[in-house]
Design a protein around this motif. Structure first.
Motif, PDB file in Angstrom:
ATOM      1  N   GLU A   1     -34.082   9.721  14.297  1.00  0.00           N
ATOM      2  CA  GLU A   1     -32.773  10.251  13.878  1.00  0.00           C
ATOM      3  C   GLU A   1     -31.959   9.087  13.314  1.00  0.00           C
ATOM      4  OE1 GLU A   1     -31.236  13.323  14.017  1.00  0.00           O
ATOM      5  OE2 GLU A   1     -33.019  14.367  14.783  1.00  0.00           O
ATOM      6  N   ASN A   2     -31.060   9.400  12.367  1.00  0.00           N
ATOM      7  CA  ASN A   2     -30.287   8.313  11.771  1.00  0.00           C
ATOM      8  C   ASN A   2     -28.779   8.444  11.951  1.00  0.00           C
ATOM      9  OD1 ASN A   2     -29.822  10.375   9.984  1.00  0.00           O
ATOM     10  ND2 ASN A   2     -29.943   9.074   8.160  1.00  0.00           N
ATOM     11  N   ARG A   3     -28.332   9.530  12.606  1.00  0.00           N
ATOM     12  CA  ARG A   3     -26.890   9.638  12.874  1.00  0.00           C
ATOM     13  C   ARG A   3     -26.688   9.987  14.339  1.00  0.00           C
ATOM     14  NH1 ARG A   3     -25.985  13.023   8.249  1.00  0.00           N
ATOM     15  NH2 ARG A   3     -25.257  14.523   9.776  1.00  0.00           N
TER      16      ARG A   3
ATOM     17  N   PHE B   1     -34.051   5.342  16.760  1.00  0.00           N
ATOM     18  CA  PHE B   1     -32.867   5.312  15.897  1.00  0.00           C
ATOM     19  C   PHE B   1     -33.218   4.531  14.643  1.00  0.00           C
ATOM     20  CE2 PHE B   1     -28.784   4.120  14.176  1.00  0.00           C
ATOM     21  CZ  PHE B   1     -28.119   5.332  14.257  1.00  0.00           C
ATOM     22  N   ILE B   2     -33.040   5.170  13.460  1.00  0.00           N
ATOM     23  CA  ILE B   2     -33.501   4.550  12.217  1.00  0.00           C
ATOM     24  C   ILE B   2     -32.369   4.380  11.202  1.00  0.00           C
ATOM     25  CG2 ILE B   2     -35.878   5.372  12.513  1.00  0.00           C
ATOM     26  CD1 ILE B   2     -35.245   7.624  10.538  1.00  0.00           C
ATOM     27  N   GLY B   3     -31.118   4.654  11.627  1.00  0.00           N
ATOM     28  CA  GLY B   3     -30.007   4.617  10.665  1.00  0.00           C
ATOM     29  C   GLY B   3     -29.183   3.350  10.772  1.00  0.00           C
TER      30      GLY B   3
ATOM     31  N   ILE C   1     -38.802  -1.627   7.102  1.00  0.00           N
ATOM     32  CA  ILE C   1     -38.297  -1.700   5.725  1.00  0.00           C
ATOM     33  C   ILE C   1     -38.180  -0.307   5.129  1.00  0.00           C
ATOM     34  CG2 ILE C   1     -40.562  -1.958   4.611  1.00  0.00           C
ATOM     35  CD1 ILE C   1     -39.237  -3.950   2.692  1.00  0.00           C
ATOM     36  N   ILE C   2     -37.173  -0.127   4.263  1.00  0.00           N
ATOM     37  CA  ILE C   2     -37.037   1.090   3.437  1.00  0.00           C
ATOM     38  C   ILE C   2     -37.024   0.619   1.985  1.00  0.00           C
ATOM     39  CG2 ILE C   2     -35.684   3.172   2.997  1.00  0.00           C
ATOM     40  CD1 ILE C   2     -34.122   2.608   5.585  1.00  0.00           C
ATOM     41  N   PRO C   3     -38.159   0.558   1.342  1.00  0.00           N
ATOM     42  CA  PRO C   3     -38.157   0.071  -0.039  1.00  0.00           C
ATOM     43  C   PRO C   3     -37.500   1.071  -0.988  1.00  0.00           C
ATOM     44  CG  PRO C   3     -40.408   0.222   0.840  1.00  0.00           C
ATOM     45  CD  PRO C   3     -39.502   0.954   1.769  1.00  0.00           C
TER      46      PRO C   3
ATOM     47  N   GLY D   1     -43.214   3.134   5.516  1.00  0.00           N
ATOM     48  CA  GLY D   1     -43.891   4.289   4.962  1.00  0.00           C
ATOM     49  C   GLY D   1     -43.144   5.565   5.313  1.00  0.00           C
ATOM     50  N   MET D   2     -42.826   6.362   4.278  1.00  0.00           N
ATOM     51  CA  MET D   2     -42.117   7.631   4.431  1.00  0.00           C
ATOM     52  C   MET D   2     -42.968   8.697   3.697  1.00  0.00           C
ATOM     53  SD  MET D   2     -38.255   6.047   4.200  1.00  0.00           S
ATOM     54  CE  MET D   2     -37.702   7.046   2.888  1.00  0.00           C
ATOM     55  N   SER D   3     -42.402   9.897   3.514  1.00  0.00           N
ATOM     56  CA  SER D   3     -43.212  10.998   2.965  1.00  0.00           C
ATOM     57  C   SER D   3     -43.926  10.630   1.660  1.00  0.00           C
ATOM     58  CB  SER D   3     -42.325  12.228   2.717  1.00  0.00           C
ATOM     59  OG  SER D   3     -41.905  12.766   3.948  1.00  0.00           O
TER      60      SER D   3
ATOM     61  N   ILE E   1     -45.203   4.890  10.971  1.00  0.00           N
ATOM     62  CA  ILE E   1     -44.722   5.502   9.741  1.00  0.00           C
ATOM     63  C   ILE E   1     -43.691   6.568  10.102  1.00  0.00           C
ATOM     64  CG2 ILE E   1     -46.770   4.944   8.376  1.00  0.00           C
ATOM     65  CD1 ILE E   1     -47.766   7.702   8.793  1.00  0.00           C
ATOM     66  N   ARG E   2     -42.670   6.696   9.252  1.00  0.00           N
ATOM     67  CA  ARG E   2     -41.521   7.557   9.548  1.00  0.00           C
ATOM     68  C   ARG E   2     -41.474   8.675   8.518  1.00  0.00           C
ATOM     69  NH1 ARG E   2     -39.584   2.411   8.341  1.00  0.00           N
ATOM     70  NH2 ARG E   2     -38.633   3.468   6.575  1.00  0.00           N
ATOM     71  N   ILE E   3     -41.839   9.888   8.933  1.00  0.00           N
ATOM     72  CA  ILE E   3     -41.978  10.967   7.964  1.00  0.00           C
ATOM     73  C   ILE E   3     -41.079  12.146   8.302  1.00  0.00           C
ATOM     74  CG2 ILE E   3     -43.606  12.591   6.935  1.00  0.00           C
ATOM     75  CD1 ILE E   3     -45.683  10.528   7.046  1.00  0.00           C
ATOM     76  N   GLY E   4     -40.241  12.522   7.340  1.00  0.00           N
ATOM     77  CA  GLY E   4     -39.331  13.647   7.528  1.00  0.00           C
ATOM     78  C   GLY E   4     -39.736  14.843   6.686  1.00  0.00           C
ATOM     79  N   THR E   5     -39.466  14.757   5.394  1.00  0.00           N
ATOM     80  CA  THR E   5     -39.651  15.880   4.481  1.00  0.00           C
ATOM     81  C   THR E   5     -41.045  16.503   4.558  1.00  0.00           C
ATOM     82  OG1 THR E   5     -38.147  14.690   3.037  1.00  0.00           O
ATOM     83  CG2 THR E   5     -39.307  16.559   2.074  1.00  0.00           C
ATOM     84  N   ALA E   6     -42.070  15.702   4.625  1.00  0.00           N
ATOM     85  CA  ALA E   6     -43.434  16.241   4.601  1.00  0.00           C
ATOM     86  C   ALA E   6     -43.774  16.997   5.883  1.00  0.00           C
ATOM     87  CB  ALA E   6     -44.447  15.120   4.360  1.00  0.00           C
TER      88      ALA E   6
ATOM     89  N   GLU F   1     -37.550  20.135   3.003  1.00  0.00           N
ATOM     90  CA  GLU F   1     -36.381  19.487   2.401  1.00  0.00           C
ATOM     91  C   GLU F   1     -35.182  19.550   3.330  1.00  0.00           C
ATOM     92  OE1 GLU F   1     -36.230  17.839  -0.411  1.00  0.00           O
ATOM     93  OE2 GLU F   1     -38.292  18.294  -1.021  1.00  0.00           O
ATOM     94  N   ARG F   2     -34.329  18.519   3.211  1.00  0.00           N
ATOM     95  CA  ARG F   2     -33.074  18.517   3.971  1.00  0.00           C
ATOM     96  C   ARG F   2     -31.963  19.039   3.061  1.00  0.00           C
ATOM     97  NH1 ARG F   2     -35.680  13.642   5.348  1.00  0.00           N
ATOM     98  NH2 ARG F   2     -34.877  12.675   3.490  1.00  0.00           N
ATOM     99  N   TYR F   3     -31.138  19.926   3.584  1.00  0.00           N
ATOM    100  CA  TYR F   3     -30.056  20.452   2.749  1.00  0.00           C
ATOM    101  C   TYR F   3     -28.719  19.977   3.260  1.00  0.00           C
ATOM    102  CZ  TYR F   3     -33.857  23.442   1.318  1.00  0.00           C
ATOM    103  OH  TYR F   3     -35.064  23.912   0.880  1.00  0.00           O
TER     104      TYR F   3
HETATM  105  C1  LIG Z   1     -34.907   9.921   6.156  1.00  0.00           C
HETATM  106  C2  LIG Z   1     -35.664   8.707   6.543  1.00  0.00           C
HETATM  107  C3  LIG Z   1     -37.070   8.725   6.592  1.00  0.00           C
HETATM  108  C4  LIG Z   1     -37.915   9.913   6.235  1.00  0.00           C
HETATM  109  O1  LIG Z   1     -37.880  10.126   4.842  1.00  0.00           O
HETATM  110  P1  LIG Z   1     -38.763  11.271   4.162  1.00  0.00           P
HETATM  111  O2  LIG Z   1     -38.833  10.840   2.747  1.00  0.00           O
HETATM  112  O3  LIG Z   1     -38.048  12.551   4.354  1.00  0.00           O
HETATM  113  O4  LIG Z   1     -40.103  11.256   4.814  1.00  0.00           O
HETATM  114  C5  LIG Z   1     -37.707   7.564   7.009  1.00  0.00           C
HETATM  115  N1  LIG Z   1     -37.020   6.462   7.345  1.00  0.00           N
HETATM  116  C6  LIG Z   1     -35.676   6.414   7.309  1.00  0.00           C
HETATM  117  C7  LIG Z   1     -34.985   5.162   7.700  1.00  0.00           C
HETATM  118  C8  LIG Z   1     -34.962   7.531   6.899  1.00  0.00           C
HETATM  119  O5  LIG Z   1     -33.619   7.463   6.858  1.00  0.00           O
END
Ligand SMILES: *Cc1c(COP(=O)(O)O)cnc(C)c1O
Length: 224
Positions: free
Chosen positions: A56-58, A78-80, A162-164, A196-198, A212-217, A221-223
């Motif tokens: 979660e980021n918030r 916590f990733i935010g 990292i979030i490239p 690594g993300m989606s 690896i941190r995967i949300g959308t996949a 989608e997040r709205y």
């Molecule tokens: C939202 C988020 C993700 C996931 O991103 P997706 O592209 O939806 O997989 C991973 N890491 C961080 C830090 C994020 O904020």
């Protein structure tokens, strides 16, 4: 089967295929399901499909989710971005923090970590492109921060995150992640690499990702 279950199944398969292809030990890759902007019901569906780690980021959004899912024994990451006035709630509610970039934040997390909980697992967020718009610190700032975290008894330094910048090209994704792997190796052996993300997790696995941190996949989608 719900979409979430099916998506998780697909991603686990993809991770296994990538691990095999790039000679990685599958047991050393943790999937964090990033549930930000998704409901408690969605998290429950993932938990039912044996997903343990969630990101979660918030903090305001995360607290009620963590409370509602207490009995599921999930691991929360916590990733935010961390504001100092939120450090206490983060220290009280999470198991991991991936986004530490400052000494004062590390000190606050240490101070507020409850004594009955194990040390809070910490990753330092790096920024290898030196883009001012993004969070993360440069390589030469990392070692001093690690030294400070190592002295804080309620924190446990685990690795780098990292979030490239988004990039569609596999080779370029790989090059960026490889820089984080090399940076980690130059610091100390056995560090976790949260990357690594989606859209880029295959390249991250190829380059050595351990988280690896995967949300959308997983959740769609997040709205918001
Ligand atoms: C939202 C988020 C993700 C996931 O991103 P997706 O592209 O939806 O997989 C991973 N890491 C961080 C830090 C994020 O904020």
């Amino acid at each position: 089967m719900t979409n979430i279950e099916q998506n998780l199944k697909n991603i686990r398969e993809n991770i296994a295929v990538a691990a095999q292809k790039y000679g990685r030990d599958l047991n050393l890759i943790t999937l964090v399901a990033v549930s930000k902007n998704h409901s408690i019901e969605a998290i429950k569906a993932a938990a039912k499909a044996e997903q343990k780690d969630f990101g979660e980021n918030r903090i305001q959004e995360a607290i009620p989710k963590i409370a509602a899912l207490k009995t599921h024994n999930l691991t929360w990451h916590f990733i935010g971005r961390i504001q100092s006035n939120k450090a206490k709630l983060i220290a009280q509610n999470f198991d991991w923090v991936h986004s530490v970039t400052r000494t004062d934040i590390a000190t606050l997390l240490n101070t507020h970590r409850p004594a009955n909980l194990p040390p809070l697992n910490i990753c330092i967020q790096m920024n290898l492109d030196a883009e001012e718009s993004k969070d993360g610190i440069a390589l030469d700032e990392i070692a001093p921060l690690i030294q400070i975290i190592a002295k804080l008894p309620n924190l446990k330094f685990k690795g780098l995150m990292i979030i490239p910048a988004p990039n569609k090209d596999f080779d370029q994704q790989f090059q960026t992640f490889k820089k984080l792997t090399d940076a980690a190796e130059s610091l100390q052996p056995g560090l976790q690499l949260s990357m690594g993300m989606s859209d880029d997790y295959t390249a991250a696995i190829a380059a050595g990702a351990t988280i690896i941190r995967i949300g959308t996949a997983i959740f769609g989608e997040r709205y918001s």
